[in-house]
Design an enzyme around this catalytic site. Sequence first.
Site, PDB file in Angstrom:
ATOM      1  N   PRO A   5       0.786  -1.226   0.000  1.00 14.62           N
ATOM      2  CA  PRO A   5       0.000   0.000   0.000  1.00 14.62           C
ATOM      3  C   PRO A   5       0.825   1.287   0.000  1.00 14.62           C
ATOM      4  CG  PRO A   5      -0.924  -1.547   1.556  1.00 14.62           C
ATOM      5  CD  PRO A   5       0.363  -2.138   1.075  1.00 14.62           C
ATOM      6  N   ASN A   6       0.379   2.193  -0.826  1.00 14.84           N
ATOM      7  CA  ASN A   6       0.877   3.566  -0.942  1.00 14.84           C
ATOM      8  C   ASN A   6       2.254   3.698  -1.571  1.00 14.84           C
ATOM      9  OD1 ASN A   6      -1.488   4.688   0.187  1.00 14.84           O
ATOM     10  ND2 ASN A   6      -0.739   4.128   2.214  1.00 14.84           N
ATOM     11  N   ARG A  13       4.716  11.383  -2.007  1.00 16.85           N
ATOM     12  CA  ARG A  13       4.260  11.331  -0.613  1.00 16.85           C
ATOM     13  C   ARG A  13       5.436  11.455   0.345  1.00 16.85           C
ATOM     14  NH1 ARG A  13       3.574   6.067   2.275  1.00 16.85           N
ATOM     15  NH2 ARG A  13       2.679   6.639   4.267  1.00 16.85           N
ATOM     16  N   TYR A  18      10.513   9.412   2.513  1.00 16.27           N
ATOM     17  CA  TYR A  18      10.641   8.358   1.512  1.00 16.27           C
ATOM     18  C   TYR A  18      11.488   8.740   0.300  1.00 16.27           C
ATOM     19  CZ  TYR A  18       6.863   6.424   4.278  1.00 16.27           C
ATOM     20  OH  TYR A  18       6.108   5.940   5.314  1.00 16.27           O
ATOM     21  N   ASN A  71       8.310  -5.062  -0.194  1.00 13.62           N
ATOM     22  CA  ASN A  71       8.125  -3.907   0.676  1.00 13.62           C
ATOM     23  C   ASN A  71       6.635  -3.906   0.996  1.00 13.62           C
ATOM     24  OD1 ASN A  71       7.675  -1.446   1.907  1.00 13.62           O
ATOM     25  ND2 ASN A  71       9.119  -0.347   0.606  1.00 13.62           N
ATOM     26  N   ALA A  74       2.798  -0.414   5.149  1.00 11.37           N
ATOM     27  CA  ALA A  74       2.155  -0.440   6.458  1.00 11.37           C
ATOM     28  C   ALA A  74       1.668  -1.828   6.856  1.00 11.37           C
ATOM     29  CB  ALA A  74       0.992   0.543   6.490  1.00 11.37           C
ATOM     30  N   GLU A  95      12.830  -8.419   2.974  1.00 12.08           N
ATOM     31  CA  GLU A  95      11.889  -7.325   3.195  1.00 12.08           C
ATOM     32  C   GLU A  95      12.657  -6.011   3.161  1.00 12.08           C
ATOM     33  OE1 GLU A  95       8.902  -5.840   6.752  1.00 12.08           O
ATOM     34  OE2 GLU A  95       9.128  -7.997   6.389  1.00 12.08           O
ATOM     35  N   HIS A  97      12.384  -1.736   3.543  1.00 12.49           N
ATOM     36  CA  HIS A  97      11.659  -0.534   3.957  1.00 12.49           C
ATOM     37  C   HIS A  97      12.534   0.661   3.610  1.00 12.49           C
ATOM     38  CE1 HIS A  97       8.326  -2.437   6.074  1.00 12.49           C
ATOM     39  NE2 HIS A  97       9.214  -3.381   6.364  1.00 12.49           N
ATOM     40  N   SER A  99      12.225   3.803   4.546  1.00 14.14           N
ATOM     41  CA  SER A  99      12.554   4.535   5.770  1.00 14.14           C
ATOM     42  C   SER A  99      13.005   3.531   6.832  1.00 14.14           C
ATOM     43  CB  SER A  99      11.341   5.322   6.272  1.00 14.14           C
ATOM     44  OG  SER A  99      10.362   4.446   6.793  1.00 14.14           O
ATOM     45  N   ARG A 104      10.913   5.620  13.870  1.00 10.44           N
ATOM     46  CA  ARG A 104       9.695   6.410  13.655  1.00 10.44           C
ATOM     47  C   ARG A 104       8.691   6.196  14.783  1.00 10.44           C
ATOM     48  NH1 ARG A 104       7.826   5.777   7.698  1.00 10.44           N
ATOM     49  NH2 ARG A 104       6.481   7.475   8.347  1.00 10.44           N
TER      50      ARG A 104
END
Length: 142
Positions: A5-6, A13, A18, A71, A74, A95, A97, A99, A104
Amino acid sequence: MLNGPNLDLLGEREAEIYGSTNLKSIEGSLFSWLENNHPEVGLDFLQTNSESVLIDKLNSSHNAYNGLIINPGALAHYSVALRDSLKAFPAPKVEVHISNPIARENFRQTMLTAGAVNAVILGMGAYGYLLALQYLLKTYQH
């Protein structure tokens, strides 16, 4: 390579988190790197905002691929279903990511999917995808 997602919004974004590179650029750079270094290796991409589409792709691909870069976005933080699907996927998995979720918000620091993969790359930006690809090629070459 699966993106959740996203990730279709990369480059638009929250660039301060990112970066400014979009997913098409990442795909293009990976294809280019493979063409120059491992032309015999193929790479398929899927980005979806749907958890069920990711799970369906994983579950229907058990014998189709020799490795996986994912990736989950969320979904990494709450999807037991995706974790179970990753656990069942027989090929080596990395996996990624963009960021560093550990640095965070508290809710991002729980990473359910990380326990179902062979390696996790955090906070390396778009470069993390290339590192994941190189890791899979180096570690799991036949």
